[in-house]
Design a protein around this motif. Structure first.
Motif, mmCIF file in Angstrom:
data_model
loop_
_atom_site.group_PDB
_atom_site.id
_atom_site.type_symbol
_atom_site.label_atom_id
_atom_site.label_comp_id
_atom_site.label_asym_id
_atom_site.label_seq_id
_atom_site.Cartn_x
_atom_site.Cartn_y
_atom_site.Cartn_z
ATOM 1 N N ASP A 147 0.816 -1.217 0.000
ATOM 2 C CA ASP A 147 0.000 0.000 0.000
ATOM 3 C C ASP A 147 0.854 1.273 0.000
ATOM 4 O O ASP A 147 0.392 2.338 0.403
ATOM 5 C CB ASP A 147 -0.956 0.005 1.189
ATOM 6 C CG ASP A 147 -0.226 0.044 2.531
ATOM 7 O OD1 ASP A 147 0.987 -0.244 2.580
ATOM 8 O OD2 ASP A 147 -0.882 0.355 3.543
ATOM 9 N N ALA A 148 2.078 1.158 -0.470
ATOM 10 C CA ALA A 148 3.003 2.306 -0.475
ATOM 11 C C ALA A 148 2.448 3.456 -1.297
ATOM 12 O O ALA A 148 1.607 3.278 -2.177
ATOM 13 C CB ALA A 148 4.359 1.879 -1.035
ATOM 14 N N GLN A 149 2.978 4.644 -0.994
ATOM 15 C CA GLN A 149 2.566 5.852 -1.707
ATOM 16 C C GLN A 149 3.787 6.588 -2.231
ATOM 17 O O GLN A 149 4.794 6.703 -1.541
ATOM 18 C CB GLN A 149 1.791 6.765 -0.765
ATOM 19 C CG GLN A 149 1.373 8.073 -1.415
ATOM 20 C CD GLN A 149 0.492 8.895 -0.510
ATOM 21 O OE1 GLN A 149 -0.576 8.452 -0.119
ATOM 22 N NE2 GLN A 149 0.939 10.094 -0.178
ATOM 23 N N VAL A 150 3.676 7.077 -3.455
ATOM 24 C CA VAL A 150 4.665 7.976 -4.038
ATOM 25 C C VAL A 150 3.953 9.293 -4.291
ATOM 26 O O VAL A 150 2.879 9.316 -4.900
ATOM 27 C CB VAL A 150 5.251 7.426 -5.361
ATOM 28 C CG1 VAL A 150 6.096 8.479 -6.067
ATOM 29 C CG2 VAL A 150 6.072 6.175 -5.114
ATOM 30 N N GLU A 151 4.545 10.369 -3.805
ATOM 31 C CA GLU A 151 4.037 11.710 -4.080
ATOM 32 C C GLU A 151 5.112 12.439 -4.867
ATOM 33 O O GLU A 151 6.224 12.631 -4.387
ATOM 34 C CB GLU A 151 3.711 12.454 -2.793
ATOM 35 C CG GLU A 151 3.127 13.825 -3.055
ATOM 36 C CD GLU A 151 2.700 14.524 -1.779
ATOM 37 O OE1 GLU A 151 2.881 15.756 -1.728
ATOM 38 O OE2 GLU A 151 2.203 13.851 -0.856
ATOM 39 N N CYS A 152 4.781 12.822 -6.089
ATOM 40 C CA CYS A 152 5.733 13.475 -6.982
ATOM 41 C C CYS A 152 5.281 14.909 -7.227
ATOM 42 O O CYS A 152 4.153 15.145 -7.652
ATOM 43 C CB CYS A 152 5.810 12.710 -8.297
ATOM 44 S SG CYS A 152 6.942 13.453 -9.490
ATOM 45 N N SER A 153 6.186 15.855 -6.981
ATOM 46 C CA SER A 153 5.854 17.269 -7.205
ATOM 47 C C SER A 153 6.707 17.874 -8.315
ATOM 48 O O SER A 153 6.930 19.074 -8.336
ATOM 49 C CB SER A 153 6.016 18.054 -5.903
ATOM 50 O OG SER A 153 7.350 17.998 -5.456
ATOM 51 N N GLY B 18 3.660 19.437 -11.037
ATOM 52 C CA GLY B 18 2.404 19.458 -10.306
ATOM 53 C C GLY B 18 2.417 18.274 -9.349
ATOM 54 O O GLY B 18 3.062 17.275 -9.612
ATOM 55 N N THR B 19 1.721 18.374 -8.257
ATOM 56 C CA THR B 19 1.746 17.297 -7.269
ATOM 57 C C THR B 19 0.764 16.206 -7.656
ATOM 58 O O THR B 19 -0.408 16.474 -7.909
ATOM 59 C CB THR B 19 1.405 17.841 -5.867
ATOM 60 O OG1 THR B 19 2.375 18.836 -5.527
ATOM 61 C CG2 THR B 19 1.437 16.740 -4.829
ATOM 62 N N ARG B 20 1.292 14.988 -7.692
ATOM 63 C CA ARG B 20 0.471 13.808 -7.983
ATOM 64 C C ARG B 20 0.824 12.720 -6.991
ATOM 65 O O ARG B 20 1.983 12.570 -6.613
ATOM 66 C CB ARG B 20 0.729 13.310 -9.398
ATOM 67 C CG ARG B 20 0.279 14.318 -10.427
ATOM 68 C CD ARG B 20 0.108 13.665 -11.770
ATOM 69 N NE ARG B 20 -0.474 14.626 -12.688
ATOM 70 C CZ ARG B 20 0.068 14.973 -13.824
ATOM 71 N NH1 ARG B 20 1.186 14.438 -14.214
ATOM 72 N NH2 ARG B 20 -0.525 15.860 -14.598
ATOM 73 N N ARG B 21 -0.191 11.944 -6.594
ATOM 74 C CA ARG B 21 0.007 10.839 -5.654
ATOM 75 C C ARG B 21 -0.351 9.523 -6.314
ATOM 76 O O ARG B 21 -1.343 9.446 -7.041
ATOM 77 C CB ARG B 21 -0.855 11.034 -4.413
ATOM 78 C CG ARG B 21 -0.353 12.132 -3.538
ATOM 79 C CD ARG B 21 -1.193 12.249 -2.266
ATOM 80 N NE ARG B 21 -0.751 13.391 -1.497
ATOM 81 C CZ ARG B 21 -1.220 14.614 -1.630
ATOM 82 N NH1 ARG B 21 -2.163 14.869 -2.507
ATOM 83 N NH2 ARG B 21 -0.768 15.598 -0.884
ATOM 84 N N TYR B 22 0.446 8.516 -6.021
ATOM 85 C CA TYR B 22 0.237 7.169 -6.526
ATOM 86 C C TYR B 22 0.272 6.241 -5.323
ATOM 87 O O TYR B 22 1.178 6.332 -4.500
ATOM 88 C CB TYR B 22 1.334 6.799 -7.526
ATOM 89 C CG TYR B 22 1.438 7.792 -8.653
ATOM 90 C CD1 TYR B 22 0.743 7.593 -9.845
ATOM 91 C CD2 TYR B 22 2.203 8.954 -8.519
ATOM 92 C CE1 TYR B 22 0.817 8.523 -10.878
ATOM 93 C CE2 TYR B 22 2.275 9.882 -9.550
ATOM 94 C CZ TYR B 22 1.583 9.666 -10.719
ATOM 95 O OH TYR B 22 1.659 10.577 -11.730
ATOM 96 N N ARG B 23 -0.709 5.352 -5.219
ATOM 97 C CA ARG B 23 -0.795 4.475 -4.050
ATOM 98 C C ARG B 23 -1.060 3.041 -4.493
ATOM 99 O O ARG B 23 -1.891 2.808 -5.355
ATOM 100 C CB ARG B 23 -1.893 4.946 -3.119
ATOM 101 C CG ARG B 23 -1.943 4.128 -1.857
ATOM 102 C CD ARG B 23 -2.992 4.655 -0.893
ATOM 103 N NE ARG B 23 -2.586 4.256 0.426
ATOM 104 C CZ ARG B 23 -2.026 5.030 1.333
ATOM 105 N NH1 ARG B 23 -1.823 6.287 1.088
ATOM 106 N NH2 ARG B 23 -1.680 4.556 2.508
#
Length: 121
Positions: free
Chosen positions: A32-38, A41-46
């Motif tokens: 269930d890890a999350q990557v937040e890339c800014s 623009g900020t995007r989240r992947y889970r």
């Protein structure tokens, strides 16, 4: 303090990026890890499926353009990493871990860039 080698996990992460090995990279993350890339623009992947969607095209670009380790530092609660793509594009990533020794979250964004560079993370 953790009883696993956080630095070693990130070295494995760097190796997976250099090789373009998506399966190896995803196995370093919790389910269930999350990557937040800014970077753009900020995007989240889970979760594994979204992380696969995020990392797949990037790993291909990283392995063909060249992936370099610039700095790796332990910080409270994790590891901070700075890496480069194509020799100049620098990206900062902060990693946090689960008690089981897997990456729980990654927060990435542009590091100090040369004036002509952009971000590819």
């Amino acid at each position: 303090m953790s009883d696993f080698d956080q630095m070693g996990i990130i070295v494995d992460w760097v190796d997976a990026c250099r090789k373009g090995d998506l399966a190896m990279l995803l196995d370093l993350y919790t389910d269930d890890a999350q990557v937040e890339c800014s970077c753009n623009g900020t995007r989240r992947y889970r979760g594994r499926r979204e992380l696969e969607t995020y990392w797949g095209p990037r790993l291909s670009a990283y392995s063909s353009a060249g992936f370099g380790l610039e700095e790796i530092n332990p910080v409270p609660f994790g590891i901070d990493l700075e890496y480069s793509v194509a020799g100049s594009l620098r990206i900062h990533a902060s990693f946090r871990f689960s008690p089981e020794g897997k990456i729980r979250s990654t927060l990435c964004g542009p590091a100090l860039q040369e004036p002509h560079a952009g971000c590819a993370c």
